[in-house]
Write a protein that holds these residues in place. Structure first.
Motif, PDB file in Angstrom:
ATOM      1  N   ARG A 248     -13.710  13.429  -0.560  1.00  0.00           N
ATOM      2  CA  ARG A 248     -13.945  14.817  -0.120  1.00  0.00           C
ATOM      3  C   ARG A 248     -15.209  15.371  -0.768  1.00  0.00           C
ATOM      4  N   GLU A 249     -15.331  15.140  -2.082  1.00  0.00           N
ATOM      5  CA  GLU A 249     -16.493  15.678  -2.809  1.00  0.00           C
ATOM      6  C   GLU A 249     -17.810  15.059  -2.314  1.00  0.00           C
ATOM      7  N   ALA A 250     -17.724  13.836  -1.789  1.00  0.00           N
ATOM      8  CA  ALA A 250     -18.940  13.170  -1.293  1.00  0.00           C
ATOM      9  C   ALA A 250     -19.279  13.595   0.131  1.00  0.00           C
ATOM     10  N   GLY A 251     -18.439  14.440   0.722  1.00  0.00           N
ATOM     11  CA  GLY A 251     -18.739  14.950   2.060  1.00  0.00           C
ATOM     12  C   GLY A 251     -18.176  14.121   3.194  1.00  0.00           C
ATOM     13  N   LEU A 252     -17.290  13.160   2.882  1.00  0.00           N
ATOM     14  CA  LEU A 252     -16.671  12.395   3.967  1.00  0.00           C
ATOM     15  C   LEU A 252     -15.667  13.281   4.703  1.00  0.00           C
ATOM     16  N   ALA A 253     -15.494  13.026   5.980  1.00  0.00           N
ATOM     17  CA  ALA A 253     -14.480  13.756   6.732  1.00  0.00           C
ATOM     18  C   ALA A 253     -13.100  13.315   6.247  1.00  0.00           C
ATOM     19  N   VAL A 254     -12.283  14.289   5.829  1.00  0.00           N
ATOM     20  CA  VAL A 254     -10.946  13.983   5.312  1.00  0.00           C
ATOM     21  C   VAL A 254      -9.929  14.908   5.989  1.00  0.00           C
ATOM     22  N   ASP A 255      -8.650  14.520   5.918  1.00  0.00           N
ATOM     23  CA  ASP A 255      -7.611  15.395   6.472  1.00  0.00           C
ATOM     24  C   ASP A 255      -7.187  16.419   5.413  1.00  0.00           C
ATOM     25  N   GLU A 256      -6.132  17.178   5.718  1.00  0.00           N
ATOM     26  CA  GLU A 256      -5.736  18.269   4.807  1.00  0.00           C
ATOM     27  C   GLU A 256      -5.219  17.734   3.465  1.00  0.00           C
ATOM     28  N   HIS A 257      -4.884  16.443   3.402  1.00  0.00           N
ATOM     29  CA  HIS A 257      -4.432  15.854   2.133  1.00  0.00           C
ATOM     30  C   HIS A 257      -5.564  15.161   1.387  1.00  0.00           C
ATOM     31  N   GLY A 258      -6.762  15.178   1.964  1.00  0.00           N
ATOM     32  CA  GLY A 258      -7.899  14.515   1.314  1.00  0.00           C
ATOM     33  C   GLY A 258      -8.039  13.052   1.705  1.00  0.00           C
ATOM     34  N   ARG A 259      -7.187  12.576   2.635  1.00  0.00           N
ATOM     35  CA  ARG A 259      -7.278  11.172   3.067  1.00  0.00           C
ATOM     36  C   ARG A 259      -8.459  11.019   4.020  1.00  0.00           C
ATOM     37  N   VAL A 260      -9.171   9.910   3.879  1.00  0.00           N
ATOM     38  CA  VAL A 260     -10.372   9.698   4.690  1.00  0.00           C
ATOM     39  C   VAL A 260      -9.980   9.500   6.159  1.00  0.00           C
ATOM     40  N   LEU A 261     -10.608  10.263   7.033  1.00  0.00           N
ATOM     41  CA  LEU A 261     -10.360  10.093   8.471  1.00  0.00           C
ATOM     42  C   LEU A 261     -11.107   8.848   8.931  1.00  0.00           C
ATOM     43  N   VAL A 262     -10.384   7.907   9.502  1.00  0.00           N
ATOM     44  CA  VAL A 262     -11.003   6.635   9.900  1.00  0.00           C
ATOM     45  C   VAL A 262     -10.743   6.369  11.383  1.00  0.00           C
ATOM     46  N   ASP A 263     -11.605   5.521  11.964  1.00  0.00           N
ATOM     47  CA  ASP A 263     -11.392   5.130  13.363  1.00  0.00           C
ATOM     48  C   ASP A 263     -10.426   3.940  13.409  1.00  0.00           C
ATOM     49  N   ALA A 264     -10.268   3.384  14.590  1.00  0.00           N
ATOM     50  CA  ALA A 264      -9.272   2.317  14.770  1.00  0.00           C
ATOM     51  C   ALA A 264      -9.607   1.066  13.973  1.00  0.00           C
ATOM     52  N   ALA A 265     -10.913   0.914  13.622  1.00  0.00           N
ATOM     53  CA  ALA A 265     -11.308  -0.260  12.832  1.00  0.00           C
ATOM     54  C   ALA A 265     -11.407   0.078  11.345  1.00  0.00           C
ATOM     55  N   LEU A 266     -10.945   1.269  10.985  1.00  0.00           N
ATOM     56  CA  LEU A 266     -10.865   1.751   9.597  1.00  0.00           C
ATOM     57  C   LEU A 266     -12.211   2.201   9.015  1.00  0.00           C
ATOM     58  N   ARG A 267     -13.171   2.495   9.888  1.00  0.00           N
ATOM     59  CA  ARG A 267     -14.451   3.030   9.416  1.00  0.00           C
ATOM     60  C   ARG A 267     -14.351   4.551   9.347  1.00  0.00           C
ATOM     61  N   GLY A 278      -5.304   1.947   2.737  1.00  0.00           N
ATOM     62  CA  GLY A 278      -4.233   2.293   1.805  1.00  0.00           C
ATOM     63  C   GLY A 278      -3.935   3.787   1.790  1.00  0.00           C
ATOM     64  N   ASP A 279      -3.352   4.227   0.686  1.00  0.00           N
ATOM     65  CA  ASP A 279      -2.886   5.615   0.586  1.00  0.00           C
ATOM     66  C   ASP A 279      -4.013   6.621   0.785  1.00  0.00           C
ATOM     67  N   ALA A 280      -5.248   6.223   0.468  1.00  0.00           N
ATOM     68  CA  ALA A 280      -6.370   7.176   0.520  1.00  0.00           C
ATOM     69  C   ALA A 280      -6.987   7.272   1.906  1.00  0.00           C
ATOM     70  N   ALA A 281      -6.413   6.576   2.901  1.00  0.00           N
ATOM     71  CA  ALA A 281      -6.964   6.603   4.254  1.00  0.00           C
ATOM     72  C   ALA A 281      -5.941   7.173   5.237  1.00  0.00           C
ATOM     73  N   ALA A 282      -6.424   7.954   6.186  1.00  0.00           N
ATOM     74  CA  ALA A 282      -5.543   8.449   7.246  1.00  0.00           C
ATOM     75  C   ALA A 282      -5.725   7.531   8.447  1.00  0.00           C
TER      76      ALA A 282
END
Ligand code: FAD
Length: 382
Positions: A248-267, A278-282
């Motif tokens: 979140r602090e680095a400016g990545l798109a995250v959900d309301e829990h701070g998990r990184v929003l990823v596409d179907a290939a996990l990017r 893992g736990d840190a990815a939505a």
């Protein structure tokens, strides 16, 4: 994916020949991703973890009651793979420069990054003196406290998988235990599954307090939202997880829990040169369902992340993560358990396996979750 994106990820830093892939976090997701990357790509790979031993997090309720799960050293797990291991803490991320800042060592530049920093208890979830079992240190602290003469009853807050596993583990050792849950016991299980969990709690003498939301912990127990109290010498929290704020602090798109929003290939949806597992990815299923935090989802995601990186380095389009839930396995002490069969979307079916057979199945799954860390080609569900 556009051609530009493909070219972007293929250009190694500083004119080197081999791309450098950095994996942050050496848990079930990150360590397996590093191992699978070593098998699938010829990239230079660096794994960063804040500690030199792999923690079997899914055995920490066992560690809390006195067992000693193996904690292999990363250098041994990674021997012969070519993966470089760095025992350090990532404290900052600069996506524009493709650089990770470490607490002690020099910054690390990457071409592709895999974020796998896991989750930790939310300190605001339950104010007051609360123990936890989500880290090796937390489990060790609880174990030490349980050894003290003045500790009798333990209150476990949370009727989810971890709460049930910890409460039954404590109950089996003869420890007076109260399990506090804000819903009905086994609410997300089938009727047969819930009945079995209740029977085991009864057999082990576990006091179950249902429909009770704990709002504060004290030295002598808990206060509930409705004003009632629960007496206990120590309180263990198993609810309310949060993820590290680095993304979140680095400016990545995250959900309301701070998990990184990823596409179907996990990017990362905002920074496609960064993957998250893992736990840190939505991560989501094709129907949009966000995968719950679990070792069961972290392992296939890690293998998928390696496939995605391999595709990106080869200049081909990565395939999507294919994941279907099949079973949920809960240990209920060392001699009992529950295998809850579920639909692909994780909703319970009526079919369950219980007792010693379920305990054996669960143990086999836990053993396999460590085994795959050395043998990253073992299928895990993706
Ligand atoms: C007691 C217990 C029982 C469980 N049982 C089950 C189960 O039966 N089945 C199931 O599916 N799931 C279970 N889980 C959940 C499961 O453990 C997690 O979902 C899983 O560990 C997630 O994997 P991960 O790789 O995302 O994170 P983790 O395994 O937590 O790994 C994260 C790693 O990152 C490191 N790290 C964190 N921050 C930094 C940083 N800034 N710099 C460097 N390193 C960092 C950590 O030290 C850790 O090694 C259980 C959890 C607990 C606590």
């Amino acid at each position: 994916m556009t051609t530009t994106e493909t070219n972007t990820v293929r250009a190694p830093h500083g004119g080197r020949d081999r791309a450098h892939v950095v994996v942050l976090g050496g848990g079930y997701g990150g360590h397996l991703a590093a191992q699978a990357l070593a098998v699938r790509t010829d990239a230079r790979i660096t794994l960063v973890n804040d500690g030199d031993r792999f923690t079997q997090r899914i055995r920490l309720h066992e560690a809390a009651v006195g067992q000693e799960p193996a904690a292999p050293r990363y250098v041994d797990l990674l021997a012969g793979t070519g993966v470089a291991f760095v025992d350090d803490r990532a404290v900052g991320l600069d996506p524009a420069a493709r650089r990770v800042r470490l607490r002690d060592g020099d910054p690390l530049d990457y071409d592709l990054l895999v974020l796998a920093l896991g989750s930790r208890p939310d300190p605001d979830a339950l104010p007051g003196p609360v123990f936890e079992v989500s880290s090796a240190e937390g489990a060790a602290r609880l174990r030490e406290r349980l050894a003290a003469d003045d500790v009798g009853r333990v209150a476990v807050v949370g009727g989810g998988l971890t709460g049930l596993e910890l409460a039954t583990e404590l109950g089996e050792t003869g420890r007076p235990t109260t399990l506090v849950t804000d819903g009905a016991l086994g609410a997300d299980l089938s009727a047969r599954g819930a009945r079995h969990v209740r029977e085991v709690c009864d057999r082990l003498g576990i006091e179950v307090v249902e429909h009770a939301r704990a709002v504060a912990a004290h030295d002598d127990g808990l206060t509930l939202a409705d004003g009632r109290t629960v007496a206990a010498d120590i309180v263990v929290g198993t609810t309310g997880f949060t993820v590290p704020s680095l993304a979140r602090e680095a400016g990545l798109a995250v959900d309301e829990h701070g998990r990184v929003l990823v596409d179907a290939a996990l990017r990362s949806r905002s920074h496609p040169e960064i993957l998250a597992v893992g736990d840190a990815a939505a991560a989501t299923r094709p129907d949009g369902q966000v995968l719950r935090m679990a070792c069961a989802t972290a392992l296939p995601a890690a293998q998928q992340a390696a496939r995605t990186v391999a595709a990106l380095l080869a200049g081909t389009a990565p395939r999507p993560l294919r994941f279907r839930f099949a079973i949920r396995c809960i240990s209920l002490g060392r001699r009992d358990g529950l295998v809850q069969f579920v639909q692909p979307d994780d909703s319970p079916r009526e079919l369950v396996v219980t007792g010693r057979l379920a305990a054996a199945v669960k143990e086999a799954i836990v053993v396999n979750a460590l085994r795959v860390q050395r043998h990253p080609r073992i299928p895990t569900g993706a």
